[in-house]
Scaffold this active site. Structure first.
Site, PDB file in Angstrom:
ATOM      1  N   TYR A 191       0.806  -1.220   0.000  1.00 45.86           N
ATOM      2  CA  TYR A 191       0.000   0.000   0.000  1.00 45.86           C
ATOM      3  C   TYR A 191       0.839   1.271   0.000  1.00 45.86           C
ATOM      4  O   TYR A 191       0.293   2.364  -0.019  1.00 45.86           O
ATOM      5  CB  TYR A 191      -0.904   0.035   1.238  1.00 45.86           C
ATOM      6  CG  TYR A 191      -2.144  -0.794   1.107  1.00 45.86           C
ATOM      7  CD1 TYR A 191      -2.078  -2.081   0.588  1.00 45.86           C
ATOM      8  CD2 TYR A 191      -3.382  -0.313   1.506  1.00 45.86           C
ATOM      9  CE1 TYR A 191      -3.209  -2.853   0.469  1.00 45.86           C
ATOM     10  CE2 TYR A 191      -4.518  -1.081   1.397  1.00 45.86           C
ATOM     11  CZ  TYR A 191      -4.431  -2.350   0.880  1.00 45.86           C
ATOM     12  OH  TYR A 191      -5.555  -3.106   0.770  1.00 45.86           O
ATOM     13  N   LYS A 232       2.004 -13.733   6.501  1.00 48.63           N
ATOM     14  CA  LYS A 232       2.133 -14.794   5.493  1.00 48.63           C
ATOM     15  C   LYS A 232       3.624 -15.097   5.326  1.00 48.63           C
ATOM     16  O   LYS A 232       4.191 -15.088   4.232  1.00 48.63           O
ATOM     17  CB  LYS A 232       1.482 -14.306   4.187  1.00 48.63           C
ATOM     18  CG  LYS A 232       1.331 -15.339   3.113  1.00 48.63           C
ATOM     19  CD  LYS A 232       0.326 -16.423   3.426  1.00 48.63           C
ATOM     20  CE  LYS A 232       0.342 -17.497   2.361  1.00 48.63           C
ATOM     21  NZ  LYS A 232      -0.381 -18.714   2.747  1.00 48.63           N
ATOM     22  N   ASP A 235      -3.755 -16.841   5.905  1.00 45.05           N
ATOM     23  CA  ASP A 235      -4.919 -17.543   5.342  1.00 45.05           C
ATOM     24  C   ASP A 235      -5.647 -18.344   6.403  1.00 45.05           C
ATOM     25  O   ASP A 235      -6.878 -18.386   6.427  1.00 45.05           O
ATOM     26  CB  ASP A 235      -4.545 -18.397   4.120  1.00 45.05           C
ATOM     27  CG  ASP A 235      -3.248 -19.162   4.294  1.00 45.05           C
ATOM     28  OD1 ASP A 235      -2.489 -18.837   5.218  1.00 45.05           O
ATOM     29  OD2 ASP A 235      -2.986 -20.077   3.506  1.00 45.05           O
ATOM     30  N   ASP A 286      -6.281  -4.930   5.955  1.00 51.47           N
ATOM     31  CA  ASP A 286      -7.408  -4.447   5.171  1.00 51.47           C
ATOM     32  C   ASP A 286      -8.425  -5.577   4.982  1.00 51.47           C
ATOM     33  O   ASP A 286      -9.622  -5.418   5.205  1.00 51.47           O
ATOM     34  CB  ASP A 286      -6.880  -3.960   3.813  1.00 51.47           C
ATOM     35  CG  ASP A 286      -7.857  -3.020   3.128  1.00 51.47           C
ATOM     36  OD1 ASP A 286      -8.894  -2.698   3.731  1.00 51.47           O
ATOM     37  OD2 ASP A 286      -7.589  -2.622   1.994  1.00 51.47           O
TER      38      ASP A 286
END
Ligand code: NAD
Length: 410
Positions: free
Chosen positions: A159, A226, A277, A301
């Site tokens: 971002y 992740k 995840d 987000d």
């Protein structure tokens, strides 16, 4: 002080910071941005509710003086700019602001005002509490089990806006350097985005999350990442988290590895990490095992919208952007232009953002009064259209009437 041709009254009481702690006078001047679309309707409702709660709680000993600053369409009409330098300076000086949603102008060249504000004021933590209020329609069986506060890093990651279009000279050059210097093949027709995650940026965000958890006696802090795939960005974020915990919060915390299969000591915050995840499964299947979640920008987000959906959606999702020297409180949703000026939209997200603002000022009693009154109003089934259409036997009322009902229930 004077911003956008408007004086801040000479007797205004200004919020300050001393040794990293906010100092709030009894009559602070707080900046507000009405917002676009549904913003003005929501702001009117929020102001009514906040003023009533502060008056009821402090009986005239404390009061907020509001100072309008301009951003979005209103600023464009007045000054030809969607975000004037003066508006940014006003927040920098007044330290606390609350804003309605702003429309991102469509078409070339405009950056989102929301993103600009976060970057210019270095509001590095996006804080989103997600909990269910009795009576709110939900798609899950036990929405009460989810009660988390998400700390999303706000300035780095994909971002940060470092990206180049396919076939642009920058993308071509990048692809060339990767081939030449790093022996790495990238398809020539690729767009490129860069994902910087720094130790400094990660640790200050994680520090804020750990502090919040300890001060508010929350049960755990989970680093969501992740890192199994993106080792030196997301994986490093998780590693920095454990280093920060060990170096600065060892006495008040215990890691999952150290705890083993023992029960958590009541005076310690449990610190653990989860792969991003799997976290999406966890918040659905084992929501009550999570409490404070600290995570890089992109994950944050996604997970905050997923969690918000479990407890009634965007109309109920408050948020704050917090830095070391300023804070801006805002609803998670946008300006919903099709409902502009219809006195129809749900003001709860902005009102609950104002509740976060009152907590930030150290005026928690007023915030709690608001939270309880919102819950009571929803249980009475007098709600705005978005909730009414999902509830059996509910009466749809206007934004302004909903605000009045909340005040009546205080
Ligand atoms: P949106 O969140 O404004 O609205 C999507 C839909 O959600 C609406 O049509 C409405 O059905 C519902 N909704 C949203 N808020 C509601 C409320 N308070 N009460 C009842 N229903 C509500 O998203 P969008 O249509 O994608 O975006 C509109 C504009 O807002 C865009 O310009 C976008 O860039 C901007 N935006 C601003 C912010 C912000 O200011 N922080 C955040 C997101 C989007």
């Amino acid at each position: 002080m004077r911003f956008n041709n408007q004086d801040v009254p000479s007797d205004a009481q200004i919020i300050s910071y001393k040794d990293g702690t906010i100092v709030v006078p009894d009559r602070p001047t707080i900046a507000y941005i009405e917002g676009d679309g549904i913003g003005p309707d929501l702001w009117k409702a929020t102001k009514t509710v906040v003023e009533a709660a502060v008056a009821k709680t402090f009986g005239g000993k404390k009061k907020i003086d509001w100072y309008e600053i301009f951003a979005g369409e209103k600023a464009f009409k007045m000054f030809g700019s969607y975000l004037t330098d003066d508006s940014v300076e006003a927040i920098r000086n007044l330290k606390v602001a609350i804003k309605g949603p702003l429309t991102t102008p469509v078409g070339g060249g405009f950056r989102s005002v929301n993103v600009s504000l976060r970057q210019l004021l270095d509001l590095y933590a996006c804080v989103r509490p997600v909990r269910w209020y009795k009576g709110v329609p939900s798609p899950v069986k036990e929405p009460q089990k989810l009660n988390v506060v998400i700390y999303r890093e706000n300035t780095e990651d994909l971002y940060a806006g470092i990206e180049w279009k396919k076939d642009s000279p920058e993308a071509k050059k990048f692809i060339e350097i990767m081939k030449r210097d790093f022996n790495t093949n990238i398809r020539p027709d690729s767009g490129i985005g860069v994902k910087p995650i720094s130790e400094f940026g990660s640790r200050r965000l994680i520090r804020m999350a750990l502090k919040f958890a300890i001060e508010n006696k929350r049960r755990s802090v989970t680093f969501m990442h992740k890192g199994n795939i993106m080792k030196y960005t997301e994986g490093a974020f998780k590693d920095y988290g454990y280093v920060e915990t060990k170096e600065n919060f060892a006495a008040q915390t215990i890691t999952e590895a150290d705890l083993g299969s023992n029960p958590r000591p009541k005076d310690k915050v449990l610190v653990n990490d989860r792969i991003a995840d799997s976290m999406f499964q966890q918040v659905l299947l084992r929501p009550d095992e999570y409490d404070v979640i600290a995570t890089p920008n992109l994950n944050g987000d996604y997970i905050s919208d997923a969690c918000a959906a479990q407890v009634g959606g965007l109309g109920m999702a408050p948020g704050a952007n917090i830095g070391d020297n300023a804070a801006v409180f805002e609803a998670t949703h946008g300006s919903a232009p099709k409902y502009a000026n219809l006195d129809k939209a749900n003001p709860c997200s902005l009102i609950l953002s104002a509740k976060m603002m009152l907590d930030h000022l150290g005026w928690q009693a007023a915030g709690t009064l608001i939270e309880n009154a919102i819950e009571k109003t929803i249980i009475q089934k007098t709600v705005t259209y978005d909730l009414a259409r999902q509830m059996d036997g509910a009466k749809e009322i206007a934004t302004s009437a909903f605000a009045k009902a909340i005040v009546d229930n205080m």
